[in-house]
Design a protein around this motif. Structure first.
Motif, mmCIF file in Angstrom:
data_model
loop_
_atom_site.group_PDB
_atom_site.id
_atom_site.type_symbol
_atom_site.label_atom_id
_atom_site.label_comp_id
_atom_site.label_asym_id
_atom_site.label_seq_id
_atom_site.Cartn_x
_atom_site.Cartn_y
_atom_site.Cartn_z
ATOM 1 N N GLU A 1 0.988 -1.254 -0.045
ATOM 2 C CA GLU A 1 -0.106 0.009 0.080
ATOM 3 C C GLU A 1 0.841 1.242 0.037
ATOM 4 O OE1 GLU A 1 -3.782 0.918 2.319
ATOM 5 O OE2 GLU A 1 -2.284 1.782 3.594
ATOM 6 N N ILE A 2 0.374 2.072 -0.885
ATOM 7 C CA ILE A 2 1.170 3.695 -1.122
ATOM 8 C C ILE A 2 0.216 4.677 -0.892
ATOM 9 C CG2 ILE A 2 2.743 4.899 -2.474
ATOM 10 C CD1 ILE A 2 3.575 2.439 -3.889
ATOM 11 N N ALA A 3 0.639 5.499 0.139
ATOM 12 C CA ALA A 3 -0.455 6.486 0.347
ATOM 13 C C ALA A 3 0.212 7.895 0.384
ATOM 14 C CB ALA A 3 -0.940 6.473 2.032
ATOM 15 N N VAL A 4 -0.293 8.633 -0.324
ATOM 16 C CA VAL A 4 0.166 10.237 -0.530
ATOM 17 C C VAL A 4 -0.713 11.135 -0.069
ATOM 18 C CG1 VAL A 4 1.174 11.842 -2.329
ATOM 19 C CG2 VAL A 4 1.337 9.271 -2.661
ATOM 20 N N GLU A 5 -0.221 12.018 0.903
ATOM 21 C CA GLU A 5 -1.284 12.885 1.444
ATOM 22 C C GLU A 5 -0.523 14.343 1.367
ATOM 23 O OE1 GLU A 5 -1.817 11.161 5.277
ATOM 24 O OE2 GLU A 5 -0.200 12.293 6.154
ATOM 25 N N ASP A 6 -1.446 15.293 1.491
ATOM 26 C CA ASP A 6 -1.006 16.648 1.439
ATOM 27 C C ASP A 6 -1.587 17.507 2.544
ATOM 28 O OD1 ASP A 6 -3.538 17.799 0.180
ATOM 29 O OD2 ASP A 6 -3.021 16.637 -1.454
ATOM 30 N N GLU A 7 -1.427 18.831 2.549
ATOM 31 C CA GLU A 7 -1.955 19.656 3.797
ATOM 32 C C GLU A 7 -2.783 20.688 2.996
ATOM 33 O OE1 GLU A 7 1.188 20.829 6.059
ATOM 34 O OE2 GLU A 7 1.184 19.082 7.196
ATOM 35 N N GLY A 8 -3.557 20.495 1.417
ATOM 36 C CA GLY A 8 -4.101 21.225 0.911
ATOM 37 C C GLY A 8 -5.686 21.648 1.580
ATOM 38 N N PRO A 9 -6.378 22.183 0.799
ATOM 39 C CA PRO A 9 -7.772 22.171 0.876
ATOM 40 C C PRO A 9 -8.747 21.209 1.047
ATOM 41 C CG PRO A 9 -7.667 23.035 -0.966
ATOM 42 C CD PRO A 9 -6.183 22.741 -0.798
ATOM 43 N N GLY A 10 -8.335 19.733 0.432
ATOM 44 C CA GLY A 10 -9.075 18.668 0.340
ATOM 45 C C GLY A 10 -9.975 18.858 -0.797
ATOM 46 N N LEU A 11 -10.914 18.161 -0.738
ATOM 47 C CA LEU A 11 -11.730 17.672 -1.891
ATOM 48 C C LEU A 11 -13.331 17.648 -1.312
ATOM 49 C CD1 LEU A 11 -9.975 14.889 -3.728
ATOM 50 C CD2 LEU A 11 -10.328 16.969 -4.546
ATOM 51 N N ALA A 12 -13.953 18.152 -2.041
ATOM 52 C CA ALA A 12 -15.582 18.276 -1.640
ATOM 53 C C ALA A 12 -16.083 16.726 -1.896
ATOM 54 C CB ALA A 12 -16.400 19.100 -2.678
ATOM 55 N N GLU A 13 -17.046 16.437 -1.095
ATOM 56 C CA GLU A 13 -17.477 15.027 -1.245
ATOM 57 C C GLU A 13 -18.189 14.794 -2.654
ATOM 58 O OE1 GLU A 13 -17.471 12.805 0.860
ATOM 59 O OE2 GLU A 13 -16.611 14.011 2.393
ATOM 60 N N ALA A 14 -18.745 15.596 -3.279
ATOM 61 C CA ALA A 14 -19.084 15.158 -4.604
ATOM 62 C C ALA A 14 -17.924 15.068 -5.639
ATOM 63 C CB ALA A 14 -19.817 16.451 -5.251
ATOM 64 N N GLU A 15 -16.737 15.598 -5.425
ATOM 65 C CA GLU A 15 -15.693 15.313 -6.134
ATOM 66 C C GLU A 15 -14.901 13.982 -6.012
ATOM 67 O OE1 GLU A 15 -13.231 18.870 -5.202
ATOM 68 O OE2 GLU A 15 -14.707 20.328 -5.944
ATOM 69 N N LEU A 16 -14.926 13.511 -4.889
ATOM 70 C CA LEU A 16 -14.202 12.264 -4.334
ATOM 71 C C LEU A 16 -14.481 11.292 -5.251
ATOM 72 C CD1 LEU A 16 -14.518 12.224 -0.530
ATOM 73 C CD2 LEU A 16 -12.355 12.643 -1.738
ATOM 74 N N ALA A 17 -15.925 11.107 -5.752
ATOM 75 C CA ALA A 17 -16.059 9.976 -6.766
ATOM 76 C C ALA A 17 -15.678 10.388 -8.348
ATOM 77 C CB ALA A 17 -17.637 9.515 -6.447
ATOM 78 N N ARG A 18 -15.257 11.495 -8.528
ATOM 79 C CA ARG A 18 -15.206 11.866 -9.752
ATOM 80 C C ARG A 18 -13.705 12.230 -10.294
ATOM 81 N NH1 ARG A 18 -19.180 15.619 -12.518
ATOM 82 N NH2 ARG A 18 -18.119 14.346 -14.366
ATOM 83 N N VAL A 19 -12.799 12.535 -9.120
ATOM 84 C CA VAL A 19 -11.399 12.858 -9.406
ATOM 85 C C VAL A 19 -10.474 12.075 -10.460
ATOM 86 C CG1 VAL A 19 -11.294 14.220 -7.470
ATOM 87 C CG2 VAL A 19 -10.683 11.727 -7.503
ATOM 88 N N PHE A 20 -11.114 10.643 -10.571
ATOM 89 C CA PHE A 20 -10.470 9.676 -11.362
ATOM 90 C C PHE A 20 -11.014 9.608 -12.855
ATOM 91 C CE2 PHE A 20 -9.606 8.199 -7.200
ATOM 92 C CZ PHE A 20 -8.211 8.013 -7.128
ATOM 93 N N GLU A 21 -11.941 10.589 -13.082
ATOM 94 C CA GLU A 21 -12.537 10.409 -14.505
ATOM 95 C C GLU A 21 -11.698 11.225 -15.388
ATOM 96 O OE1 GLU A 21 -16.532 11.994 -14.572
ATOM 97 O OE2 GLU A 21 -17.293 10.580 -12.933
ATOM 98 N N PRO A 22 -11.520 10.998 -16.499
ATOM 99 C CA PRO A 22 -10.944 11.620 -17.768
ATOM 100 C C PRO A 22 -11.620 12.995 -17.948
ATOM 101 C CG PRO A 22 -11.266 9.306 -18.467
ATOM 102 C CD PRO A 22 -12.116 9.426 -17.172
ATOM 103 N N TYR A 23 -10.755 13.848 -18.155
ATOM 104 C CA TYR A 23 -10.934 15.133 -18.388
ATOM 105 C C TYR A 23 -11.616 16.057 -16.923
ATOM 106 C CZ TYR A 23 -11.373 13.363 -23.125
ATOM 107 O OH TYR A 23 -11.082 12.859 -24.289
ATOM 108 N N TYR A 24 -11.961 15.352 -16.142
ATOM 109 C CA TYR A 24 -12.779 15.911 -14.716
ATOM 110 C C TYR A 24 -11.680 16.779 -14.169
ATOM 111 C CZ TYR A 24 -15.172 16.947 -10.603
ATOM 112 O OH TYR A 24 -15.891 17.630 -9.717
ATOM 113 N N ARG A 25 -12.149 18.061 -13.826
ATOM 114 C CA ARG A 25 -11.251 18.766 -12.988
ATOM 115 C C ARG A 25 -12.149 19.475 -11.927
ATOM 116 N NH1 ARG A 25 -6.665 22.549 -14.962
ATOM 117 N NH2 ARG A 25 -5.759 21.873 -13.323
ATOM 118 N N ALA A 26 -11.812 19.438 -10.656
ATOM 119 C CA ALA A 26 -12.807 20.091 -9.800
ATOM 120 C C ALA A 26 -13.038 21.323 -9.810
ATOM 121 C CB ALA A 26 -12.179 19.947 -8.413
ATOM 122 N N PRO A 27 -14.277 22.069 -9.682
ATOM 123 C CA PRO A 27 -14.313 23.562 -9.726
ATOM 124 C C PRO A 27 -13.404 24.381 -8.970
ATOM 125 C CG PRO A 27 -16.461 22.434 -9.432
ATOM 126 C CD PRO A 27 -15.241 21.420 -9.239
#
Length: 304
Positions: free
Chosen positions: A207-233
Motif C-alpha cells: 500500500e502506498i499513500a500520498v497525502e497533502d495539507e491542501g484544502p481537500g476535496l468536496a464530497e461530490a468530487e471524491l467519486a469523480r477525480v479519477f474520471e478523464p477530463y474532470y477537473r474540480a471547480p
C-alpha cells in the motif's frame, strides 16, 4: 359458499363480472408499470444527455488546456535552444540552461504519455505493461528525491516498512503513478506545507499513500477525480494541468490488478491510497501500444 344458495345464472354472471374486474385490475397494473418505466427511461435519457453535454464541455476545456500545457514547454525549449545557438555562455550557465530544457522535455514527455494513455482508455484498451521484479521502496524513494531537488518549496516525508516485499510490476508505470500522485499533492498545497508518502506491507499487497495539507476535496468530487477530463471547480485557477493525471493513475493501477481511492484527511488535506498485489498482473499478458498481445521477450533471438 353453500351450493344452491346462488342460482346457476347468477353464479355465471358473477363469475363473468369477476373476470372483467380482474382484467381491469391487471390492465391498471400494467399501465402503472408502463408509466413508471417511461418515467425512469425519460430520467435516464435526460441524465445521459446531461452527461454527454458535460463530457463535450470538458473535452472542449481540455483541448484549450492541453494546447496551453503543450505550448509552455515547447516555448521554453525553443527559447533556450535559440539562446544556446546564438550566444556563447559559460559552462555553468550552459549546464543550468540544459537542466531547464531537460525538465521541460520530461514534462512534455509526460503530457504526451498521458494523451496516449487517454486514447487507449477511450478505445477500451488496457495500458501496455512490462511487468518484472520490482523494489517498490526504491521506486518511491527515487521519485521523492527528484521532487526534493526540483521542489524545495515543499517538505517531503517518507515512512516505509523496513522489509517490503519485491512485487511483480512495471517499473516505469509505477514510477509514473507515484510521480503523478506526488505532483498532484504539490499542486494543491501551499508552499511550505508537507507532502507525506507512506509505503506499507499488507497481506499479499503493498500500500502506498500520498497525502497533502491542501484544502481537500468536496464530497461530490471524491467519486469523480479519477474520471478523464474532470477537473474540480476552481482547479484551473488553483493549479496547472490537463486533468488526465489521476485518470492515468487509475488505469495503470487497475491494469496491475490493484485499487486506488481518494479521501479527505481528518486534519485537512487529501489522501490518495493505492494497493498493488505482490503477484502483479500475472494473468494479464503484456500488450503493445495498440493493445495487442506483445511477443515474448525471447522472440526473434537466436539460441545456440
Amino acid at each position: 359458499e353453500r351450493l344452491g344458495d346462488i342460482p346457476a345464472a347468477e353464479r355465471g354472471a358473477l363469475q363473468l363480472l369477476a373476470a372483467h374486474v380482474g382484467m381491469a385490475l391487471e390492465h391498471a397494473r400494467l399501465t402503472a408499470r408502463q408509466q413508471r418505466f417511461a418515467e425512469e427511461l425519460e430520467a435516464r435519457v435526460a441524465e445521459a444527455t446531461r452527461r454527454v453535454g458535460e463530457i463535450d464541455r470538458m473535452k472542449s476545456e481540455f483541448v484549450a488546456i492541453a494546447s496551453h500545457e503543450l505550448r509552455t514547454p515547447l516555448t521554453a525549449l525553443q527559447g533556450f535552444s535559440e539562446l544556446l545557438a546564438m550566444r556563447a555562455f559559460a559552462p555553468d550557465e550552459v549546464t543550468r540552461l540544459a537542466g531547464i530544457m531537460r525538465g521541460e522535455t520530461e514534462r512534455l514527455s509526460r503530457i504526451v504519455s498521458d494523451f496516449l494513455d487517454l486514447a487507449r482508455l477511450e478505445r477500451g484498451l488496457p495500458p501496455p505493461l512490462r511487468p518484472g521484479p520490482l523494489d517498490i521502496g526504491a521506486v518511491v524513494e527515487s521519485a521523492l528525491e527528484i521532487f526534493r531537488r526540483a521542489r524545495p518549496t515543499h517538505s517531503f516525508e517518507l515512512e516505509r516498512d523496513a522489509a517490503l516485499p519485491e512485487i511483480e510490476a512495471d517499473g516505469d508505470a509505477v514510477d509514473r503513478v507515484v510521480k503523478n500522485l506526488v505532483s498532484n499533492a504539490v499542486k494543491y498545497s501551499s508552499p511550505g506545507s508537507r507532502v507525506g508518502v507512506t509505503v506499507r506491507r499488507l497481506a499479499g499487497a503493498v500500500e502506498i499513500a500520498v497525502e497533502d495539507e491542501g484544502p481537500g476535496l468536496a464530497e461530490a468530487e471524491l467519486a469523480r477525480v479519477f474520471e478523464p477530463y474532470y477537473r474540480a471547480p476552481g482547479a484551473a485557477t488553483a493549479a496547472r494541468g490537463t486533468g488526465l493525471g489521476l485518470a492515468v493513475v487509475r488505469s495503470l493501477v487497475e491494469a496491475h490488478g490493484g485499487t486506488v481511492r481518494a479521501e479527505n484527511r481528518p486534519a485537512g488535506g487529501a489522501r490518495f491510497t493505492l494497493r498493488l498485489p505482490v503477484g502483479g498482473p500475472a494473468a494479464i499478458p503484456p500488450r503493445d501500444p495498440d493493445g495487442h498481445p506483445a511477443p515474448p521477450a525471447s522472440a526473434g533471438r537466436l539460441h545456440a
